[in-house]
Design a protein around this motif. Structure first.
Motif, PDB file in Angstrom:
ATOM      1  N   PHE A 278       0.839  -1.209   0.000  1.00  0.00           N
ATOM      2  CA  PHE A 278       0.000   0.000   0.000  1.00  0.00           C
ATOM      3  C   PHE A 278       0.872   1.256   0.000  1.00  0.00           C
ATOM      4  O   PHE A 278       0.813   2.071   0.940  1.00  0.00           O
ATOM      5  N   PRO A 279       1.691   1.453  -1.036  1.00  0.00           N
ATOM      6  CA  PRO A 279       2.615   2.602  -1.026  1.00  0.00           C
ATOM      7  C   PRO A 279       1.912   3.956  -0.990  1.00  0.00           C
ATOM      8  O   PRO A 279       2.432   4.920  -0.422  1.00  0.00           O
ATOM      9  N   ASP A 280       0.726   4.034  -1.604  1.00  0.00           N
ATOM     10  CA  ASP A 280       0.020   5.321  -1.637  1.00  0.00           C
ATOM     11  C   ASP A 280      -0.610   5.672  -0.291  1.00  0.00           C
ATOM     12  O   ASP A 280      -0.971   6.832  -0.054  1.00  0.00           O
ATOM     13  N   ALA A 281      -0.769   4.667   0.577  1.00  0.00           N
ATOM     14  CA  ALA A 281      -1.398   4.908   1.884  1.00  0.00           C
ATOM     15  C   ALA A 281      -0.378   4.969   3.010  1.00  0.00           C
ATOM     16  O   ALA A 281      -0.713   5.366   4.129  1.00  0.00           O
ATOM     17  N   TRP A 282       0.868   4.591   2.713  1.00  0.00           N
ATOM     18  CA  TRP A 282       1.889   4.528   3.757  1.00  0.00           C
ATOM     19  C   TRP A 282       2.483   5.909   4.022  1.00  0.00           C
ATOM     20  O   TRP A 282       2.637   6.723   3.119  1.00  0.00           O
ATOM     21  N   SER A 283       2.809   6.159   5.263  1.00  0.00           N
ATOM     22  CA  SER A 283       3.505   7.361   5.747  1.00  0.00           C
ATOM     23  C   SER A 283       2.694   8.648   5.586  1.00  0.00           C
ATOM     24  O   SER A 283       3.251   9.743   5.669  1.00  0.00           O
ATOM     25  N   LYS A 284       1.381   8.528   5.376  1.00  0.00           N
ATOM     26  CA  LYS A 284       0.520   9.700   5.332  1.00  0.00           C
ATOM     27  C   LYS A 284      -0.150   9.896   6.688  1.00  0.00           C
ATOM     28  O   LYS A 284      -0.339   8.929   7.439  1.00  0.00           O
ATOM     29  N   PRO A 285      -0.539  11.114   7.029  1.00  0.00           N
ATOM     30  CA  PRO A 285      -1.258  11.345   8.292  1.00  0.00           C
ATOM     31  C   PRO A 285      -2.567  10.556   8.303  1.00  0.00           C
ATOM     32  O   PRO A 285      -3.155  10.299   7.241  1.00  0.00           O
ATOM     33  N   PRO A 286      -3.044  10.162   9.484  1.00  0.00           N
ATOM     34  CA  PRO A 286      -4.293   9.403   9.573  1.00  0.00           C
ATOM     35  C   PRO A 286      -5.477  10.080   8.897  1.00  0.00           C
ATOM     36  O   PRO A 286      -6.385   9.404   8.415  1.00  0.00           O
ATOM     37  N   ALA A 287      -5.465  11.412   8.850  1.00  0.00           N
ATOM     38  CA  ALA A 287      -6.561  12.127   8.200  1.00  0.00           C
ATOM     39  C   ALA A 287      -6.582  11.886   6.700  1.00  0.00           C
ATOM     40  O   ALA A 287      -7.624  12.074   6.048  1.00  0.00           O
ATOM     41  N   LYS A 288      -5.443  11.447   6.143  1.00  0.00           N
ATOM     42  CA  LYS A 288      -5.364  11.171   4.715  1.00  0.00           C
ATOM     43  C   LYS A 288      -5.216   9.696   4.405  1.00  0.00           C
ATOM     44  O   LYS A 288      -5.298   9.294   3.238  1.00  0.00           O
ATOM     45  N   SER A 289      -4.966   8.882   5.435  1.00  0.00           N
ATOM     46  CA  SER A 289      -4.810   7.437   5.237  1.00  0.00           C
ATOM     47  C   SER A 289      -5.215   6.706   6.500  1.00  0.00           C
ATOM     48  O   SER A 289      -4.565   6.843   7.539  1.00  0.00           O
ATOM     49  N   ARG A 290      -6.252   5.896   6.399  1.00  0.00           N
ATOM     50  CA  ARG A 290      -6.680   5.140   7.561  1.00  0.00           C
ATOM     51  C   ARG A 290      -5.764   3.940   7.828  1.00  0.00           C
ATOM     52  O   ARG A 290      -5.888   3.307   8.870  1.00  0.00           O
ATOM     53  N   MET A 292      -2.664   4.372   8.461  1.00  0.00           N
ATOM     54  CA  MET A 292      -1.813   4.923   9.507  1.00  0.00           C
ATOM     55  C   MET A 292      -2.601   5.309  10.760  1.00  0.00           C
ATOM     56  O   MET A 292      -2.055   5.862  11.700  1.00  0.00           O
ATOM     57  N   HIS A 293      -3.862   5.005  10.744  1.00  0.00           N
ATOM     58  CA  HIS A 293      -4.793   5.308  11.827  1.00  0.00           C
ATOM     59  C   HIS A 293      -4.740   4.195  12.873  1.00  0.00           C
ATOM     60  O   HIS A 293      -4.327   3.065  12.585  1.00  0.00           O
ATOM     61  N   GLY A 294      -5.157   4.489  14.089  1.00  0.00           N
ATOM     62  CA  GLY A 294      -5.153   3.469  15.131  1.00  0.00           C
ATOM     63  C   GLY A 294      -5.934   2.237  14.745  1.00  0.00           C
ATOM     64  O   GLY A 294      -5.492   1.093  14.967  1.00  0.00           O
ATOM     65  N   ALA A 295      -7.102   2.423  14.133  1.00  0.00           N
ATOM     66  CA  ALA A 295      -7.921   1.284  13.715  1.00  0.00           C
ATOM     67  C   ALA A 295      -7.217   0.482  12.628  1.00  0.00           C
ATOM     68  O   ALA A 295      -7.247  -0.761  12.627  1.00  0.00           O
ATOM     69  N   GLY A 296      -6.578   1.176  11.689  1.00  0.00           N
ATOM     70  CA  GLY A 296      -5.880   0.491  10.604  1.00  0.00           C
ATOM     71  C   GLY A 296      -4.681  -0.300  11.090  1.00  0.00           C
ATOM     72  O   GLY A 296      -4.459  -1.452  10.667  1.00  0.00           O
ATOM     73  N   ILE A 297      -3.891   0.290  11.980  1.00  0.00           N
ATOM     74  CA  ILE A 297      -2.714  -0.400  12.511  1.00  0.00           C
ATOM     75  C   ILE A 297      -3.128  -1.650  13.274  1.00  0.00           C
ATOM     76  O   ILE A 297      -2.539  -2.737  13.097  1.00  0.00           O
ATOM     77  N   GLN A 298      -4.140  -1.536  14.109  1.00  0.00           N
ATOM     78  CA  GLN A 298      -4.553  -2.692  14.896  1.00  0.00           C
ATOM     79  C   GLN A 298      -5.178  -3.780  14.016  1.00  0.00           C
ATOM     80  O   GLN A 298      -4.930  -4.971  14.222  1.00  0.00           O
ATOM     81  N   ALA A 299      -5.987  -3.376  13.023  1.00  0.00           N
ATOM     82  CA  ALA A 299      -6.593  -4.359  12.126  1.00  0.00           C
ATOM     83  C   ALA A 299      -5.540  -5.087  11.308  1.00  0.00           C
ATOM     84  O   ALA A 299      -5.598  -6.320  11.143  1.00  0.00           O
ATOM     85  N   MET A 300      -4.554  -4.352  10.808  1.00  0.00           N
ATOM     86  CA  MET A 300      -3.477  -4.998  10.040  1.00  0.00           C
ATOM     87  C   MET A 300      -2.593  -5.841  10.946  1.00  0.00           C
ATOM     88  O   MET A 300      -1.986  -6.818  10.502  1.00  0.00           O
ATOM     89  N   GLY A 301      -2.516  -5.466  12.219  1.00  0.00           N
ATOM     90  CA  GLY A 301      -1.795  -6.298  13.175  1.00  0.00           C
ATOM     91  C   GLY A 301      -2.485  -7.631  13.387  1.00  0.00           C
ATOM     92  O   GLY A 301      -1.838  -8.683  13.504  1.00  0.00           O
ATOM     93  N   ARG A 302      -3.797  -7.618  13.427  1.00  0.00           N
ATOM     94  CA  ARG A 302      -4.545  -8.871  13.577  1.00  0.00           C
ATOM     95  C   ARG A 302      -4.436  -9.725  12.325  1.00  0.00           C
ATOM     96  O   ARG A 302      -4.421 -10.962  12.409  1.00  0.00           O
ATOM     97  N   LEU A 303      -4.381  -9.071  11.171  1.00  0.00           N
ATOM     98  CA  LEU A 303      -4.152  -9.824   9.935  1.00  0.00           C
ATOM     99  C   LEU A 303      -2.750 -10.433   9.936  1.00  0.00           C
ATOM    100  O   LEU A 303      -2.552 -11.548   9.434  1.00  0.00           O
ATOM    101  N   MET A 304      -1.777  -9.717  10.507  1.00  0.00           N
ATOM    102  CA  MET A 304      -0.424 -10.256  10.659  1.00  0.00           C
ATOM    103  C   MET A 304      -0.449 -11.565  11.434  1.00  0.00           C
ATOM    104  O   MET A 304       0.257 -12.523  11.089  1.00  0.00           O
ATOM    105  N   ASP A 305      -1.273 -11.612  12.478  1.00  0.00           N
ATOM    106  CA  ASP A 305      -1.355 -12.832  13.282  1.00  0.00           C
ATOM    107  C   ASP A 305      -1.839 -14.018  12.469  1.00  0.00           C
ATOM    108  O   ASP A 305      -1.488 -15.164  12.763  1.00  0.00           O
TER     109      ASP A 305
END
Length: 376
Positions: A278-290, A292-305
């Motif tokens: 997801f290069p277009d969504a990486w390293s952007k502020p949460p207001a521009k990319s979910r 990098m948002h708390g919900a996105g980080i945690q959801a992708m963390g669960r997918l990592m599991d």
């Protein structure tokens, strides 16, 4: 040290709770506190090492205290806690009535700062009160002081952390200070030390896809502009995976040992693949990319599991394999625009709420599982 005009002398009580740490109880005038004591602001030096421990001042809180002190019948029972340099000296009073077996009376002498001599004390607890006292009308207001000798910043930080453990310190400050406390911590805090250390590494190590992207309590204004992910989001993701997810296998609960190399490799392989997917969504502020948002980080963390249970992160083809697995869900992700039709939400409707995080996590995991299920 003989009394001089360059030293502040006060009557004091000396209390020995443990041989290594002696407490001194005395009084300072309101204007004298910042005359001898500095506030050790939390920040990082050029090498990235954490220095200091105090959060920034809260102006509204300071103003409220000033208003109270300037009012009638102000009572100020809570002491300011200072760490004194070893240049301070205590001299016991002579006579049979100078001790009751619990405390000894005497004089404490604290050298005043000069052009080439720094302030001899640091505020461990009460920085907001100290700032307010210097702004109060009554500069001679007597203030109770509790002090101990500590030239070491690590000891000052340890005492600051313990004193404030029951108070509502910002969680980001707590997680950043945790790895720097090298004495034995309460069990509740010890459990959190590993995720805090990992968060530091992810932010500081150039090998990490999160390098410089994590916003910490010590981040300066310049760093804050490039740091887009809150450390609490990263900590929460790590805590969950270390407790019940794929990172749990790197902990030996019996011996307490950690497979740090394996743990680090797993995080770098997975989150580097997320960045590349997801290069277009990486390293952007949460207001521009979910993402990098708390919900996105945690959801992708669960997918990592889920993903890392089928892939060995140490294998040579692990980076490519993880990217292949992430590609299964990539077409269904709407981190920066569009609508999550399955969730019934626009991309920026996702908030840092437990139900939104759960809905997003469930969707990603369900989509991933379905993509791996052979069709009849």
């Amino acid at each position: 040290m003989p009394p001089t005009s360059q030293a502040l002398k006060r009557r004091a009580l000396r209390i020995e709770q443990v041989p290594e740490l002696t407490l001194y109880l005395f009084t300072l005038k309101a204007h004298e506190i910042l005359q001898i004591a500095d506030i050790s602001r939390v920040s990082r030096d050029e090498a990235g090492k954490l220095i200091g421990y105090q959060r920034p001042e809260v102006r509204s809180h300071v103003n409220e205290i000033v208003d109270y002190l300037n009012g009638p019948n102000a009572l100020f029972p809570n002491p300011i806690i200072l760490a004194l340099s070893s240049a301070a000296r205590f001299t016991s009073s002579r006579g049979p009535n100078t001790t009751d077996g619990l405390a000894r009376g005497g004089d404490i002498e604290i050298p005043l700062p000069t052009g080439d001599r720094p302030k001899p004390a640091w505020i461990v607890d009460g920085q907001q009160r100290a700032l307010a006292l210097t702004q109060a009308t009554n500069k001679g207001f007597p203030v109770p002081i509790t002090a101990f000798i500590a030239d070491s910043v690590s000891l000052q930080r340890d005492q600051f952390f313990r004193i404030n453990n029951t108070k509502p310190l910002p969680r980001g400050l707590v997680t950043e200070l945790l790895p720097e406390v090298d004495t034995r911590l309460p069990p509740r805090l010890s459990i959190k030390k590993l995720p805090s250390e990992l968060c530091n590494l992810l932010n500081q190590n150039k090998e990490s896809p999160f390098h410089g992207l994590i916003r910490r309590a010590s981040s300066g204004s310049k760093a804050s502009r490039s740091a887009v992910v809150t450390d609490t989001s990263i900590i929460k993701m790590l805590e969950e995976s270390l407790s019940t997810g794929c990172l749990f296998v790197y902990r030996n609960l019996t011996s307490g040992e950690i497979d740090s190399d394996g743990l680090w490799t797993a995080l770098i392989v997975y989150w580097s693949a997320v960045r590349d997917t997801f290069p277009d969504a990486w390293s952007k502020p949460p207001a521009k990319s979910r993402l990098m948002h708390g919900a996105g980080i945690q959801a992708m963390g669960r997918l990592m599991d889920r993903i890392l249970t089928t892939i060995d992160p140490t294998a040579a083809d692990a980076p490519a394999a993880v990217r292949t697995e992430l590609a299964r869900v990539a077409p269904y992700c709407h981190w920066t625009s569009g609508v999550w039709p399955e969730l019934g939400m626009k991309w920026n409707d996702i908030q840092n709420l437990s139900r939104h995080t759960q809905q997003l996590s469930s969707f990603l995991i369900r989509t991933y599982a379905q993509s791996r299920t052979p069709r009849p």
